[in-house]
Scaffold this active site. Structure first.
Site, PDB file in Angstrom:
ATOM      1  N   SER A   1     -10.562 -27.304  19.176  1.00 35.71           N
ATOM      2  CA  SER A   1     -10.267 -29.133  19.351  1.00 35.71           C
ATOM      3  C   SER A   1      -9.234 -28.934  20.255  1.00 35.71           C
ATOM      4  O   SER A   1      -7.943 -28.930  20.036  1.00 35.71           O
ATOM      5  CB  SER A   1     -10.529 -29.607  18.513  1.00 35.71           C
ATOM      6  OG  SER A   1     -10.192 -31.238  18.860  1.00 35.71           O
TER       7      SER A   1
ATOM      8  N   LYS B   1     -15.185 -27.143  12.519  1.00 33.66           N
ATOM      9  CA  LYS B   1     -15.565 -27.986  13.412  1.00 33.66           C
ATOM     10  C   LYS B   1     -16.344 -29.090  13.412  1.00 33.66           C
ATOM     11  O   LYS B   1     -16.313 -29.883  14.482  1.00 33.66           O
ATOM     12  CB  LYS B   1     -15.129 -26.813  14.745  1.00 33.66           C
ATOM     13  CG  LYS B   1     -16.082 -27.466  15.451  1.00 33.66           C
ATOM     14  CD  LYS B   1     -14.365 -28.159  16.456  1.00 33.66           C
ATOM     15  CE  LYS B   1     -14.354 -28.757  18.496  1.00 33.66           C
ATOM     16  NZ  LYS B   1     -15.126 -29.511  18.821  1.00 33.66           N
TER      17      LYS B   1
ATOM     18  N   HIS C   1     -15.313 -31.562  11.709  1.00 30.40           N
ATOM     19  CA  HIS C   1     -14.409 -32.594  12.654  1.00 30.40           C
ATOM     20  C   HIS C   1     -14.980 -33.948  13.389  1.00 30.40           C
ATOM     21  O   HIS C   1     -14.639 -34.607  13.747  1.00 30.40           O
ATOM     22  CB  HIS C   1     -13.596 -31.964  13.672  1.00 30.40           C
ATOM     23  CG  HIS C   1     -12.894 -32.212  14.508  1.00 30.40           C
ATOM     24  ND1 HIS C   1     -12.971 -31.998  15.792  1.00 30.40           N
ATOM     25  CD2 HIS C   1     -11.584 -32.121  14.738  1.00 30.40           C
ATOM     26  CE1 HIS C   1     -12.673 -32.235  16.564  1.00 30.40           C
ATOM     27  NE2 HIS C   1     -11.083 -32.476  15.721  1.00 30.40           N
ATOM     28  N   ASN C   2     -16.122 -32.989  14.079  1.00 31.85           N
ATOM     29  CA  ASN C   2     -16.687 -33.531  15.615  1.00 31.85           C
ATOM     30  C   ASN C   2     -18.035 -34.373  14.751  1.00 31.85           C
ATOM     31  O   ASN C   2     -17.312 -35.714  15.865  1.00 31.85           O
ATOM     32  CB  ASN C   2     -17.792 -32.797  16.278  1.00 31.85           C
ATOM     33  CG  ASN C   2     -16.779 -31.876  17.604  1.00 31.85           C
ATOM     34  OD1 ASN C   2     -15.537 -31.339  17.138  1.00 31.85           O
ATOM     35  ND2 ASN C   2     -17.627 -31.581  18.506  1.00 31.85           N
TER      36      ASN C   2
ATOM     37  N   GLU D   1     -15.967 -37.716  14.596  1.00 31.42           N
ATOM     38  CA  GLU D   1     -15.339 -38.384  15.898  1.00 31.42           C
ATOM     39  C   GLU D   1     -15.903 -38.460  16.224  1.00 31.42           C
ATOM     40  O   GLU D   1     -15.273 -40.251  17.003  1.00 31.42           O
ATOM     41  CB  GLU D   1     -14.875 -36.733  16.946  1.00 31.42           C
ATOM     42  CG  GLU D   1     -15.187 -37.469  17.900  1.00 31.42           C
ATOM     43  CD  GLU D   1     -15.025 -36.605  18.930  1.00 31.42           C
ATOM     44  OE1 GLU D   1     -16.073 -36.155  20.147  1.00 31.42           O
ATOM     45  OE2 GLU D   1     -14.252 -34.748  18.441  1.00 31.42           O
TER      46      GLU D   1
END
Length: 302
Positions: A121, A171, A174-175, A178
């Site tokens: 990221s 990840k 995480h996205n 987001e």
């Protein structure tokens, strides 16, 4: 260290430059020989094929793959497994689904090759600020490439998170988070923009970044976007998704985890492709600011 970098797009090109600045030797390959030559002028060593790149690396070879997730990553890793030798290391820094990374790790292990999945990221700001790295795979392989990871990351910005697949799993989540954060900012600014008051959204986003509980890097990027175009008149409210949000929602369903915010933020992206909304414009502008993702121009704009 000496490392091979495959893929010199928005992320791979900047990561290569950061590695070179950090004193590493980088052999590069991209389907665009123009991109390869541009990197050579900045201190990289060019190659004409994957086989050529592998031949220029000392054992144990370390090769970082930074190409679009899916078929291209599959083909690249399959070819590399055929070219590399026991003890070599492949790092996939793209946005592959974690289950695919687990499969790649098994294919590599069958030849004695180590495989690390590195969730990455940082977007187009990574060259300056560093990349947040979430790495899964064998701990010994992680330890071997740690000098590379520490050069790419800001202080305390890389972490070994677990076995194969764990890096891309972290990840992915995480996205998904987001997505929810972007949606919240988008909706909030739409309520402001549609109100009876003639509000300066640039000034408000600047204000909120000074001590408010909603301050964040994303809000700093909103401030930048509103500085360019106070009402985002030049941007269509059309928001793409790159897959991780869908995978996160599916994971939540599979694990019986209620995730209404993340799910609705994904659905809002789908709805953005049908009707124009200011919140979608805000999200499109923010994605362009942090990741260089393309935006669609508003009708009549060039």
């Amino acid at each position: 260290m000496k490392i091979g970098m495959i893929g010199l797009g928005r992320m791979g090109g900047n990561m290569t430059e950061r590695l070179i600045r950090g004193g590493h030797q980088v052999v590069v390959y991209d389907r665009s020989q123009e991109a390869v030559q541009n990197t050579v002028t900045r201190g990289g060593e060019g190659s004409s094929s994957l086989a050529d790149l592998v031949s220029k690396l000392p054992a144990p070879r370390v090769v970082w793959v930074m190409v679009p997730a899916g078929e291209i990553t599959d083909h690249t890793i399959t070819e590399l497994v055929g070219l590399l030798s026991q003890g070599d290391i492949i790092i996939d820094g793209g946005n592959s689904r974690y289950t695919e990374s687990q499969r790649h790790a098994k294919e590599a292990a069958a030849k004695g090759i180590h495989f690390l999945d590195a969730g990455t990221s940082g977007g187009i700001w990574g060259l300056k600020e560093g990349y947040c790295l979430m790495v899964g795979g064998e701990k010994a392989a992680y330890d071997h490439v740690l000098p590379i990871l520490q050069t790419l990351a800001p202080p305390e910005g890389c972490l070994y998170v677990g076995p194969s697949g764990a890096g891309h799993f972290v990840k992915m989540i995480h996205n998904g988070i987001e997505y929810g954060m972007l949606q919240a900012y988008g909706e909030g600014f739409e309520i402001l923009e549609k109100s009876q008051f003639d509000l300066d959204l640039h000034a408000i986003s600047h204000l909120w970044n000074r001590g408010s509980v909603v301050r964040s890097w994303l809000l700093e990027l909103a401030e930048r976007a509103f500085a360019h175009d106070g009402h985002l008149n030049d941007i269509r409210g059309y928001v793409e998704d790159s897959g991780e949000g869908r995978w996160t929602v599916q994971q939540a369903i599979d694990q019986n985890v209620p995730a209404p915010v993340l799910t609705l933020s994904l659905l809002a992206r789908l709805s953005s492709r049908q009707d124009e909304s200011f919140s979608a414009k805000v999200i499109a502008a923010l994605r362009n600011e942090f990741g260089g993702h393309a935006v669609q121009k508003a009708e009549g704009q060039k």
